[in-house]
Design an enzyme around this catalytic site. Structure first.
Site, PDB file in Angstrom:
ATOM      1  N   ARG A  25     -35.617   8.512   9.992  1.00 54.40           N
ATOM      2  CA  ARG A  25     -35.487   9.773  10.758  1.00 54.40           C
ATOM      3  C   ARG A  25     -34.870   9.508  12.134  1.00 54.40           C
ATOM      4  NH1 ARG A  25     -39.147  13.603   8.173  1.00 54.40           N
ATOM      5  NH2 ARG A  25     -38.516  15.054   9.761  1.00 54.40           N
ATOM      6  N   ARG A  29     -35.259  15.219  16.565  1.00 53.83           N
ATOM      7  CA  ARG A  29     -35.629  15.967  17.770  1.00 53.83           C
ATOM      8  C   ARG A  29     -35.956  15.122  18.990  1.00 53.83           C
ATOM      9  NH1 ARG A  29     -39.818  18.931  14.196  1.00 53.83           N
ATOM     10  NH2 ARG A  29     -39.491  16.909  13.257  1.00 53.83           N
ATOM     11  N   ARG A  38     -29.079  21.519  17.672  1.00 46.84           N
ATOM     12  CA  ARG A  38     -30.026  22.388  16.961  1.00 46.84           C
ATOM     13  C   ARG A  38     -30.262  23.727  17.664  1.00 46.84           C
ATOM     14  NH1 ARG A  38     -32.821  24.372  14.593  1.00 46.84           N
ATOM     15  NH2 ARG A  38     -34.850  23.552  13.988  1.00 46.84           N
ATOM     16  N   ASP A  74     -31.797  16.423   4.198  1.00 45.18           N
ATOM     17  CA  ASP A  74     -33.245  16.332   3.988  1.00 45.18           C
ATOM     18  C   ASP A  74     -33.486  16.091   2.511  1.00 45.18           C
ATOM     19  OD1 ASP A  74     -35.913  16.989   5.588  1.00 45.18           O
ATOM     20  OD2 ASP A  74     -36.136  17.638   3.518  1.00 45.18           O
ATOM     21  N   TYR A 147     -43.844  18.614  -3.355  1.00 45.50           N
ATOM     22  CA  TYR A 147     -43.449  19.809  -2.601  1.00 45.50           C
ATOM     23  C   TYR A 147     -43.191  20.992  -3.529  1.00 45.50           C
ATOM     24  CZ  TYR A 147     -43.063  17.186   1.742  1.00 45.50           C
ATOM     25  OH  TYR A 147     -43.352  16.450   2.857  1.00 45.50           O
TER      26      TYR A 147
HETATM   27  O1  CP3 Z   1     -33.411   9.797   8.786  1.00 40.03           O
HETATM   28  C1  CP3 Z   1     -32.532  10.574   9.211  1.00 40.03           C
HETATM   29  O2  CP3 Z   1     -32.160  10.608  10.398  1.00 40.03           O
HETATM   30  C2  CP3 Z   1     -31.812  11.437   8.193  1.00 40.03           C
HETATM   31  C3  CP3 Z   1     -32.337  12.731   8.015  1.00 40.03           C
HETATM   32  C4  CP3 Z   1     -33.682  12.978   7.323  1.00 40.03           C
HETATM   33  C5  CP3 Z   1     -34.463  14.140   7.626  1.00 40.03           C
HETATM   34  N1  CP3 Z   1     -35.511  14.173   6.761  1.00 40.03           N
HETATM   35  C6  CP3 Z   1     -34.145  15.134   8.676  1.00 40.03           C
HETATM   36  C7  CP3 Z   1     -35.149  16.126   9.101  1.00 40.03           C
HETATM   37  C8  CP3 Z   1     -34.343  12.286   6.304  1.00 40.03           C
HETATM   38  C9  CP3 Z   1     -33.994  10.969   5.642  1.00 40.03           C
HETATM   39  C10 CP3 Z   1     -35.486  13.063   5.945  1.00 40.03           C
HETATM   40  C11 CP3 Z   1     -36.425  12.669   4.874  1.00 40.03           C
HETATM   41  C12 CP3 Z   1     -37.600  13.514   4.600  1.00 40.03           C
HETATM   42  N2  CP3 Z   1     -37.745  14.883   4.716  1.00 40.03           N
HETATM   43  C13 CP3 Z   1     -38.808  13.004   4.049  1.00 40.03           C
HETATM   44  C14 CP3 Z   1     -39.056  11.554   3.663  1.00 40.03           C
HETATM   45  C15 CP3 Z   1     -39.360  10.712   4.846  1.00 40.03           C
HETATM   46  C16 CP3 Z   1     -40.598  11.112   5.576  1.00 40.03           C
HETATM   47  O3  CP3 Z   1     -40.465  11.415   6.778  1.00 40.03           O
HETATM   48  O4  CP3 Z   1     -41.684  11.065   4.989  1.00 40.03           O
HETATM   49  C17 CP3 Z   1     -39.689  14.093   3.896  1.00 40.03           C
HETATM   50  C18 CP3 Z   1     -41.105  14.038   3.344  1.00 40.03           C
HETATM   51  C19 CP3 Z   1     -39.000  15.280   4.315  1.00 40.03           C
HETATM   52  C20 CP3 Z   1     -39.506  16.689   4.290  1.00 40.03           C
HETATM   53  C21 CP3 Z   1     -39.485  17.321   5.610  1.00 40.03           C
HETATM   54  N3  CP3 Z   1     -38.352  17.655   6.335  1.00 40.03           N
HETATM   55  C22 CP3 Z   1     -40.609  17.731   6.376  1.00 40.03           C
HETATM   56  C23 CP3 Z   1     -42.049  17.545   5.952  1.00 40.03           C
HETATM   57  C24 CP3 Z   1     -40.123  18.313   7.558  1.00 40.03           C
HETATM   58  C25 CP3 Z   1     -40.942  18.978   8.632  1.00 40.03           C
HETATM   59  C26 CP3 Z   1     -41.671  18.000   9.439  1.00 40.03           C
HETATM   60  C27 CP3 Z   1     -40.823  17.583  10.610  1.00 40.03           C
HETATM   61  O5  CP3 Z   1     -40.567  16.385  10.758  1.00 40.03           O
HETATM   62  O6  CP3 Z   1     -40.453  18.511  11.328  1.00 40.03           O
HETATM   63  C28 CP3 Z   1     -38.706  18.226   7.532  1.00 40.03           C
HETATM   64  C29 CP3 Z   1     -37.762  18.690   8.576  1.00 40.03           C
HETATM   65  C30 CP3 Z   1     -36.739  17.724   9.077  1.00 40.03           C
HETATM   66  N4  CP3 Z   1     -36.023  16.846   8.308  1.00 40.03           N
HETATM   67  C31 CP3 Z   1     -36.306  17.579  10.435  1.00 40.03           C
HETATM   68  C32 CP3 Z   1     -35.313  16.580  10.458  1.00 40.03           C
HETATM   69  C33 CP3 Z   1     -34.512  16.102  11.637  1.00 40.03           C
HETATM   70  C34 CP3 Z   1     -36.777  18.412  11.616  1.00 40.03           C
HETATM   71  C35 CP3 Z   1     -36.090  19.728  11.520  1.00 40.03           C
HETATM   72  C36 CP3 Z   1     -35.638  20.316  12.810  1.00 40.03           C
HETATM   73  O7  CP3 Z   1     -34.644  19.843  13.436  1.00 40.03           O
HETATM   74  O8  CP3 Z   1     -36.251  21.324  13.186  1.00 40.03           O
END
Ligand code: CP3
Length: 337
Positions: A25, A29, A38, A74, A147
């Site tokens: 990640r 943010r 964003r 994502d 999910y």
């Molecule tokens: O790693 C990176 O920089 C690439 C992008 C990436 C995102 N999500 C961007 C994201 C990757 C590889 C993921 C993987 C992801 N997404 C996983 C597996 C890894 C982990 O963290 O366990 C999972 C379970 C998700 C599902 C997901 N996406 C959730 C539960 C959430 C909300 C929680 C949170 O972190 O806000 C997201 C949103 C998300 N995915 C954001 C980002 C940058 C935040 C969204 C925003 O900008 O508002």
């Protein structure tokens, strides 16, 4: 500048004197530059715009100096065209959860190029600009199924367990469709130019080791056996109890979270794989002296592994992380004697 192939060399079996580093990640943010993008678009609009997705993918590479880029998207993006109905606010919400056989039957198998054309355009834009490897990724079938059945995040994901135990036929159909879809999805990313791919199995840890062996591993085996042309990294969170079931997977690297020492993971995996991990992301919220001490412990553990080490966090970076600490960590890992 020459292409930085340190990460790929570890995946091919090399043990460089300092480990390559990237952070799960890493685009997100905690970076003001990400927040600025964003402010203008929603998260899904960002994922679907090749120009903007390319821009935020490059941010941690250009501003922080990590040794690899990970495609900005994502794990849940591909389930939208499969028929799930998806929104983020910022946590994911699935409008049409799958709870029975009819729901599993209704799901469409993914056609990556026509369903997600923006993603492959992002890869092409990135490949023209990057001087570090590009990591593609997907969610593991089980984590996606968590999910899809729950409809949102959860601590225990009871809906997938209900389906798995009481409606095994529906569970198996759902997992087959997700596995077929993720084979196509990752292979298309590789064909478009991804240099490595990572499978995120964030919720594998909700299962007992024997259920993991019976209900998850057969699909992971099929997924990983059907990918050609790039090394595969498999990461399961809280997966320590599952290592003995993982050790037959045809992947090039296993990710480890911070609840297992790298040395113990190496032993449980019978010293078969390079390992990735495993600094506790919360350490990045602490003072620099504590951060460097904790990073040194991970670097030293990595040096004792049978195969190579890729420095990473044990899970995704936290949004409240100070960017200065991330810079200090990367500099330290890349320059320590
Ligand atoms: O790693 C990176 O920089 C690439 C992008 C990436 C995102 N999500 C961007 C994201 C990757 C590889 C993921 C993987 C992801 N997404 C996983 C597996 C890894 C982990 O963290 O366990 C999972 C379970 C998700 C599902 C997901 N996406 C959730 C539960 C959430 C909300 C929680 C949170 O972190 O806000 C997201 C949103 C998300 N995915 C954001 C980002 C940058 C935040 C969204 C925003 O900008 O508002």
């Amino acid at each position: 500048m020459a292409f930085n192939s340190k990460l790929l060399s570890v995946l091919e079996g090399a043990k460089p004197p300092t480990p390559p580093i990237w952070l799960m990640r890493q685009a997100g943010r905690y970076m003001p530059e990400y927040r600025a993008v964003r402010e203008k678009v929603s998260f899904l609009e960002l994922c679907k715009s090749p120009e903007l997705a390319c821009e935020v993918t490059l941010q941690p590479v250009e501003l922080l100096g990590v040794d690899a880029a990970i495609l900005f998207s994502d794990i849940l993006v591909p389930i939208e065209p499969m028929g799930a109905g998806l929104d983020f606010n910022p946590a994911p919400v699935i409008k049409n959860p799958v709870r029975d056989l009819a729901g599993a039957e209704r799901l469409k198998t993914l056609s990556p190029l026509s369903d997600l054309p923006f993603l492959f355009n992002s890869i092409r834009l990135l490949k023209a600009r990057l001087e570090v490897p590009l990591i593609g990724f997907c969610g593991a079938p089980f984590t996606l199924a968590c999910y899809l059945t729950e409809g949102r995040g959860s601590k225990d994901f009871l809906e997938i367990k209900k389906l798995m135990y009481s409606n095994t036929h529906a569970y198996r159909l759902l997992m087959e469709k997700l596995t077929d879809s993720m084979i196509r999805y990752l292979q298309t990313q590789i064909d478009a130019g991804a240099d490595a791919v990572q499978i995120f199995d964030t919720w594998a840890g909700v299962l007992s080791p024997s259920d993991y062996g019976e209900f998850v591993v057969p699909y992971l085996r099929r997924l990983t056996n059907n990918l050609k042309g790039a090394p595969v990294i498999y990461f399961a969170k809280a997966g320590a109890g599952h290592f003995r079931h993982m050790k037959g997977l045809s992947v090039k690297c296993i990710g480890v979270d911070w609840t297992t020492d790298l040395e113990l993971a190496d032993e449980l995996l019978e010293r078969r794989y390079p390992l990735q991990g495993n600094l506790d992301p919360a350490v990045l919220l602490s003072d620099p002296a504590n951060l460097i001490k904790a990073a040194d412990a991970v670097i030293d553990a990595g040096r004792k592994l049978e195969h190579g080490h890729i420095f990473n966090l044990g899970h995704g970076i936290l949004p409240s992380t100070p960017t200065e600490n991330v810079k200090a960590l990367i500099r330290h890992v890349q320059w320590r004697e």
